[in-house]
Design a protein around this motif. Structure first.
Motif, PDB file in Angstrom:
ATOM      1  N   GLU A  18       0.840  -1.200   0.000  1.00  0.00           N
ATOM      2  CA  GLU A  18       0.000   0.000   0.000  1.00  0.00           C
ATOM      3  C   GLU A  18       0.874   1.249   0.000  1.00  0.00           C
ATOM      4  OE1 GLU A  18      -1.680   3.499   1.510  1.00  0.00           O
ATOM      5  OE2 GLU A  18      -0.486   2.256   2.853  1.00  0.00           O
ATOM      6  N   LYS A  19       1.922   1.245   0.818  1.00  0.00           N
ATOM      7  CA  LYS A  19       2.860   2.379   0.868  1.00  0.00           C
ATOM      8  C   LYS A  19       3.519   2.571  -0.489  1.00  0.00           C
ATOM      9  CE  LYS A  19       7.360   3.655   2.689  1.00  0.00           C
ATOM     10  NZ  LYS A  19       8.413   3.191   1.849  1.00  0.00           N
ATOM     11  N   ARG A  20       3.989   1.485  -1.091  1.00  0.00           N
ATOM     12  CA  ARG A  20       4.645   1.570  -2.393  1.00  0.00           C
ATOM     13  C   ARG A  20       3.697   2.155  -3.433  1.00  0.00           C
ATOM     14  NH1 ARG A  20       7.118  -3.643  -5.289  1.00  0.00           N
ATOM     15  NH2 ARG A  20       8.998  -3.109  -4.120  1.00  0.00           N
ATOM     16  N   ALA A  21       2.459   1.657  -3.470  1.00  0.00           N
ATOM     17  CA  ALA A  21       1.485   2.131  -4.453  1.00  0.00           C
ATOM     18  C   ALA A  21       1.209   3.625  -4.279  1.00  0.00           C
ATOM     19  CB  ALA A  21       0.189   1.338  -4.344  1.00  0.00           C
ATOM     20  N   ARG A  22       1.091   4.060  -3.029  1.00  0.00           N
ATOM     21  CA  ARG A  22       0.827   5.474  -2.748  1.00  0.00           C
ATOM     22  C   ARG A  22       1.989   6.347  -3.222  1.00  0.00           C
ATOM     23  NH1 ARG A  22       2.011   8.118   1.839  1.00  0.00           N
ATOM     24  NH2 ARG A  22       2.310   6.191   2.995  1.00  0.00           N
ATOM     25  N   TYR A  23       3.222   5.929  -2.911  1.00  0.00           N
ATOM     26  CA  TYR A  23       4.386   6.715  -3.334  1.00  0.00           C
ATOM     27  C   TYR A  23       4.604   6.647  -4.844  1.00  0.00           C
ATOM     28  CZ  TYR A  23       5.935   8.253   1.222  1.00  0.00           C
ATOM     29  OH  TYR A  23       6.016   8.883   2.440  1.00  0.00           O
ATOM     30  N   LEU A  24       4.322   5.509  -5.460  1.00  0.00           N
ATOM     31  CA  LEU A  24       4.457   5.427  -6.921  1.00  0.00           C
ATOM     32  C   LEU A  24       3.510   6.400  -7.600  1.00  0.00           C
ATOM     33  CD1 LEU A  24       4.854   1.597  -7.581  1.00  0.00           C
ATOM     34  CD2 LEU A  24       6.548   3.390  -8.020  1.00  0.00           C
ATOM     35  N   GLU A  25       2.288   6.477  -7.113  1.00  0.00           N
ATOM     36  CA  GLU A  25       1.315   7.409  -7.689  1.00  0.00           C
ATOM     37  C   GLU A  25       1.782   8.851  -7.513  1.00  0.00           C
ATOM     38  OE1 GLU A  25      -3.358   8.734  -7.261  1.00  0.00           O
ATOM     39  OE2 GLU A  25      -2.661   6.961  -6.208  1.00  0.00           O
ATOM     40  N   PHE A  26       2.218   9.197  -6.317  1.00  0.00           N
ATOM     41  CA  PHE A  26       2.668  10.564  -6.055  1.00  0.00           C
ATOM     42  C   PHE A  26       3.922  10.899  -6.855  1.00  0.00           C
ATOM     43  CE2 PHE A  26       5.718  13.083  -3.451  1.00  0.00           C
ATOM     44  CZ  PHE A  26       5.149  14.327  -3.675  1.00  0.00           C
ATOM     45  N   LEU A  27       4.956  10.059  -6.767  1.00  0.00           N
ATOM     46  CA  LEU A  27       6.235  10.360  -7.406  1.00  0.00           C
ATOM     47  C   LEU A  27       6.141  10.375  -8.931  1.00  0.00           C
ATOM     48  CD1 LEU A  27       8.571   8.259  -5.086  1.00  0.00           C
ATOM     49  CD2 LEU A  27       8.232  10.740  -5.060  1.00  0.00           C
ATOM     50  N   SER A  28       5.239   9.594  -9.508  1.00  0.00           N
ATOM     51  CA  SER A  28       5.102   9.582 -10.968  1.00  0.00           C
ATOM     52  C   SER A  28       4.598  10.920 -11.497  1.00  0.00           C
ATOM     53  CB  SER A  28       4.195   8.441 -11.419  1.00  0.00           C
ATOM     54  OG  SER A  28       2.866   8.674 -10.999  1.00  0.00           O
ATOM     55  N   ALA A  29       3.995  11.738 -10.634  1.00  0.00           N
ATOM     56  CA  ALA A  29       3.523  13.059 -11.046  1.00  0.00           C
ATOM     57  C   ALA A  29       4.578  14.145 -10.830  1.00  0.00           C
ATOM     58  CB  ALA A  29       2.251  13.419 -10.277  1.00  0.00           C
ATOM     59  N   VAL A  30       5.731  13.797 -10.251  1.00  0.00           N
ATOM     60  CA  VAL A  30       6.798  14.758  -9.989  1.00  0.00           C
ATOM     61  C   VAL A  30       7.767  14.731 -11.177  1.00  0.00           C
ATOM     62  CG1 VAL A  30       8.722  15.346  -8.447  1.00  0.00           C
ATOM     63  CG2 VAL A  30       6.567  14.465  -7.498  1.00  0.00           C
ATOM     64  N   PRO A  31       7.958  15.874 -11.860  1.00  0.00           N
ATOM     65  CA  PRO A  31       8.823  15.904 -13.048  1.00  0.00           C
ATOM     66  C   PRO A  31      10.236  15.376 -12.829  1.00  0.00           C
ATOM     67  CG  PRO A  31       7.558  17.932 -12.896  1.00  0.00           C
ATOM     68  CD  PRO A  31       7.294  17.163 -11.628  1.00  0.00           C
ATOM     69  N   LEU A  32      10.770  15.492 -11.628  1.00  0.00           N
ATOM     70  CA  LEU A  32      12.106  14.979 -11.335  1.00  0.00           C
ATOM     71  C   LEU A  32      12.245  13.509 -11.708  1.00  0.00           C
ATOM     72  CD1 LEU A  32      14.931  15.156  -9.962  1.00  0.00           C
ATOM     73  CD2 LEU A  32      13.770  14.565  -7.822  1.00  0.00           C
ATOM     74  N   PHE A  33      11.154  12.753 -11.604  1.00  0.00           N
ATOM     75  CA  PHE A  33      11.205  11.311 -11.808  1.00  0.00           C
ATOM     76  C   PHE A  33      10.775  10.880 -13.210  1.00  0.00           C
ATOM     77  CE2 PHE A  33      10.670  12.126  -7.257  1.00  0.00           C
ATOM     78  CZ  PHE A  33      11.837  11.546  -6.796  1.00  0.00           C
ATOM     79  N   ASP A  34      10.583  11.841 -14.117  1.00  0.00           N
ATOM     80  CA  ASP A  34      10.240  11.506 -15.509  1.00  0.00           C
ATOM     81  C   ASP A  34      11.332  10.646 -16.137  1.00  0.00           C
ATOM     82  OD1 ASP A  34       7.917  12.975 -15.361  1.00  0.00           O
ATOM     83  OD2 ASP A  34       8.671  14.685 -16.507  1.00  0.00           O
TER      84      ASP A  34
END
Length: 154
Positions: A18-34
């Motif tokens: 659940e933690k991983r899924a939440r952070y994946l969703e959030f971080l995928s919207a951060v341009p740094l991680f494109d």
């Protein structure tokens, strides 16, 4: 009370996923991680922990040794620089959701160049120095993005 090992791992595993899924969703919207592949993003998400700060609380302080990297999840933060002989820091940058900080001291092994304060209550994704070093060494795209961001601090 006793909890069977398989039950413990089922519960802990569900929490971790659940933690991983939440952070994946959030971080995928951060341009740094494109441009970072899915496997690397999972490693980054797994390395993040939740950190809360109260209004006016220092997240990092100028002159400290860097111990973590932060991505702002909720709220706003401000970076200030205190010039020699001054009592009050000068605002140099503001961060909102998706903004990140703390990487310079970790990439260069220098002390913090600014202090970052919470503006109202905030929530950050925090990655400790060890995980940051390990992941930037393994994930070239992440290291390149972070090094490219250094021009914004000149």
């Amino acid at each position: 009370w006793c909890l069977a090992q398989k039950d413990f791992f089922a519960i802990a595993g569900a929490h971790i996923m659940e933690k991983r899924a939440r952070y994946l969703e959030f971080l995928s919207a951060v341009p740094l991680f494109d441009g970072i592949d899915e496997n690397a993003m999972k490693q980054i998400a797994d390395a993040m922990t939740e950190a809360w700060y109260a209004d006016g609380e220092a997240i990092v302080r100028q002159g400290e040794v860097g111990d973590a990297f932060f991505v702002l999840e909720e709220g706003e933060a401000v970076a200030t620089v205190l010039a020699p002989g001054q009592d009050t820091g000068v605002e140099v940058m503001r961060y909102t959701s998706g903004g990140f900080f703390g990487e310079l001291a970790l990439l260069s092994d220098a002390t913090r160049k600014a202090s970052i304060y919470a503006v109202g209550p905030i929530k950050c994704a925090r990655m400790d120095r060890t995980a940051f070093r390990r992941l930037t060494a393994r994930i070239d795209t992440l290291k390149q993005h972070l090094e490219g961001e250094q021009v914004n601090y000149a």
